[in-house]
Design a protein around this motif. Structure first.
Motif, mmCIF file in Angstrom:
data_model
loop_
_atom_site.group_PDB
_atom_site.id
_atom_site.type_symbol
_atom_site.label_atom_id
_atom_site.label_comp_id
_atom_site.label_asym_id
_atom_site.label_seq_id
_atom_site.Cartn_x
_atom_site.Cartn_y
_atom_site.Cartn_z
ATOM 1 N N GLU A 111 44.591 17.078 84.700
ATOM 2 C CA GLU A 111 45.095 16.130 83.718
ATOM 3 C C GLU A 111 46.058 15.144 84.379
ATOM 4 N N MET A 112 46.857 15.649 85.295
ATOM 5 C CA MET A 112 47.768 14.787 86.034
ATOM 6 C C MET A 112 46.986 13.796 86.888
ATOM 7 N N ALA A 113 45.954 14.293 87.570
ATOM 8 C CA ALA A 113 45.139 13.422 88.409
ATOM 9 C C ALA A 113 44.458 12.349 87.570
ATOM 10 N N ASP A 114 43.963 12.741 86.399
ATOM 11 C CA ASP A 114 43.309 11.788 85.508
ATOM 12 C C ASP A 114 44.277 10.699 85.080
ATOM 13 N N GLY A 115 45.509 11.088 84.761
ATOM 14 C CA GLY A 115 46.510 10.108 84.360
ATOM 15 C C GLY A 115 46.861 9.150 85.483
ATOM 16 N N LEU A 116 46.956 9.683 86.700
ATOM 17 C CA LEU A 116 47.275 8.828 87.846
ATOM 18 C C LEU A 116 46.136 7.847 88.129
ATOM 19 N N LEU A 117 44.896 8.329 88.016
ATOM 20 C CA LEU A 117 43.745 7.460 88.271
ATOM 21 C C LEU A 117 43.709 6.331 87.244
ATOM 22 N N TYR A 121 46.355 4.827 90.563
ATOM 23 C CA TYR A 121 46.766 5.561 91.765
ATOM 24 C C TYR A 121 45.636 6.494 92.202
ATOM 25 N N LYS A 122 44.577 5.908 92.726
ATOM 26 C CA LYS A 122 43.403 6.698 93.080
ATOM 27 C C LYS A 122 43.673 7.676 94.210
ATOM 28 N N ASP A 123 44.532 7.302 95.142
ATOM 29 C CA ASP A 123 44.773 8.143 96.312
ATOM 30 C C ASP A 123 45.561 9.395 95.942
ATOM 31 N N ALA A 124 46.606 9.231 95.146
ATOM 32 C CA ALA A 124 47.366 10.387 94.682
ATOM 33 C C ALA A 124 46.488 11.285 93.811
ATOM 34 N N THR A 129 43.656 16.339 92.927
ATOM 35 C CA THR A 129 42.391 16.985 92.553
ATOM 36 C C THR A 129 41.932 17.926 93.658
ATOM 37 N N GLY A 130 42.101 17.502 94.894
ATOM 38 C CA GLY A 130 41.730 18.353 96.019
ATOM 39 C C GLY A 130 42.569 19.612 96.084
ATOM 40 N N THR A 131 43.858 19.481 95.803
ATOM 41 C CA THR A 131 44.739 20.645 95.787
ATOM 42 C C THR A 131 44.321 21.604 94.680
ATOM 43 N N GLN A 203 34.409 10.634 89.759
ATOM 44 C CA GLN A 203 33.377 11.656 89.865
ATOM 45 C C GLN A 203 33.950 12.951 90.437
ATOM 46 N N PHE A 204 34.914 12.808 91.343
ATOM 47 C CA PHE A 204 35.589 13.952 91.954
ATOM 48 C C PHE A 204 36.302 14.777 90.878
ATOM 49 N N ILE A 205 37.086 14.112 90.057
ATOM 50 C CA ILE A 205 37.828 14.798 88.998
ATOM 51 C C ILE A 205 36.878 15.467 88.014
ATOM 52 N N ASP A 206 35.879 14.721 87.561
ATOM 53 C CA ASP A 206 34.924 15.268 86.593
ATOM 54 C C ASP A 206 34.134 16.435 87.183
ATOM 55 N N GLY A 207 33.773 16.291 88.453
ATOM 56 C CA GLY A 207 32.994 17.341 89.105
ATOM 57 C C GLY A 207 33.794 18.625 89.271
ATOM 58 N N VAL A 208 35.043 18.500 89.693
ATOM 59 C CA VAL A 208 35.887 19.679 89.870
ATOM 60 C C VAL A 208 36.158 20.350 88.525
#
Length: 217
Positions: A111-117, A121-124, A129-131, A203-208
């Motif tokens: 959820e945090m990654a989605d908000g940043l994207l 802030y795609k890199d953060a 998401t990787g973490t 796609q990374f966020i949705d896939g994970v």
């Protein structure tokens, strides 16, 4: 709180637990003061692990399994969980945990990654998401009886990924997909921001997220 401070707190409690465990008072229950001190230390270890991680994390789940045990075994169990958390923090597996623990506007990593994207802030978003993926892979290992360390050192994410495939938790196609996701995360963490774009991170966020739902830990 910095990672170094978190590790220091855990180190102090782990050393305290070790000194109590090695004493004869708790081993045979002949020293009421030693038993009481062991109970307090076991409680402090549980509190520290809960405070320094996220609600529902594998560390919290593990620490809760120590409840109901006798004082000696609960202390040793909590000490082992705290040691695992300390080693993971030191190795960088939970490098974003500090920002996430008290992030009231985000319920979890994704959820945090989605908000940043959404805010650009795609890199953060890719790093977080990787973490999240790495933490989930580790949790899957714990759930399925796959070791997460070798000679006392935490396994790398790609090694655990391969081990999960060998254990039959998922197939080779899933393993390759996770490897690709981890590659994207590494590009973000190492500053190779041109290797991917916003759509890739989406796609990374949705896939994970779909992966976590299909393979709950």
């Amino acid at each position: 709180m910095a990672i170094e401070d978190m590790v220091k707190q855990l180190d102090e409690l782990i050393r305290k637990a070790e000194s109590i465990s090695d004493g004869p008072g708790i081993e045979y229950g002949h020293d009421p003061d030693a038993v009481a001190e062991a109970e307090v230390t076991a409680n402090r270890l549980e509190t520290a692990v809960t405070r320094l991680t996220m609600k529902g994390s594998v560390y919290v789940e593990q620490i809760q399994r120590g409840r109901g045990r006798d004082t000696k075994n609960r202390l040793r169990h909590n000490q082992q969980v705290a040691t695992t958390l300390r080693d993971d923090l030191h190795a960088g597996w939970t490098e974003t945990v500090v920002e996430l623990v008290h992030a009231d506007t985000y319920s979890d990593y994704l959820e945090m990654a989605d908000g940043l994207l959404t805010k650009g802030y795609k890199d953060a978003a890719a790093v977080i998401t990787g973490t999240s993926l790495e933490v989930h892979v580790r949790a899957l290992c714990v759930k399925n009886g796959v070791t997460t360390a070798v000679t006392g050192k935490p396994k790398k994410a790609d090694t655990m990924n391969a081990d999960l495939k060998k254990a039959g938790v998922y197939d080779g196609l899933r393993q390759k997909q996770i490897m690709a996701w981890m590659g994207l995360r590494n590009s973000a963490a190492h500053g190779d921001y041109g290797d991917y774009d916003k759509d890739d991170v989406r796609q990374f966020i949705d896939g994970v997220q779909a992966f976590m739902m299909k393979y709950p830990a």
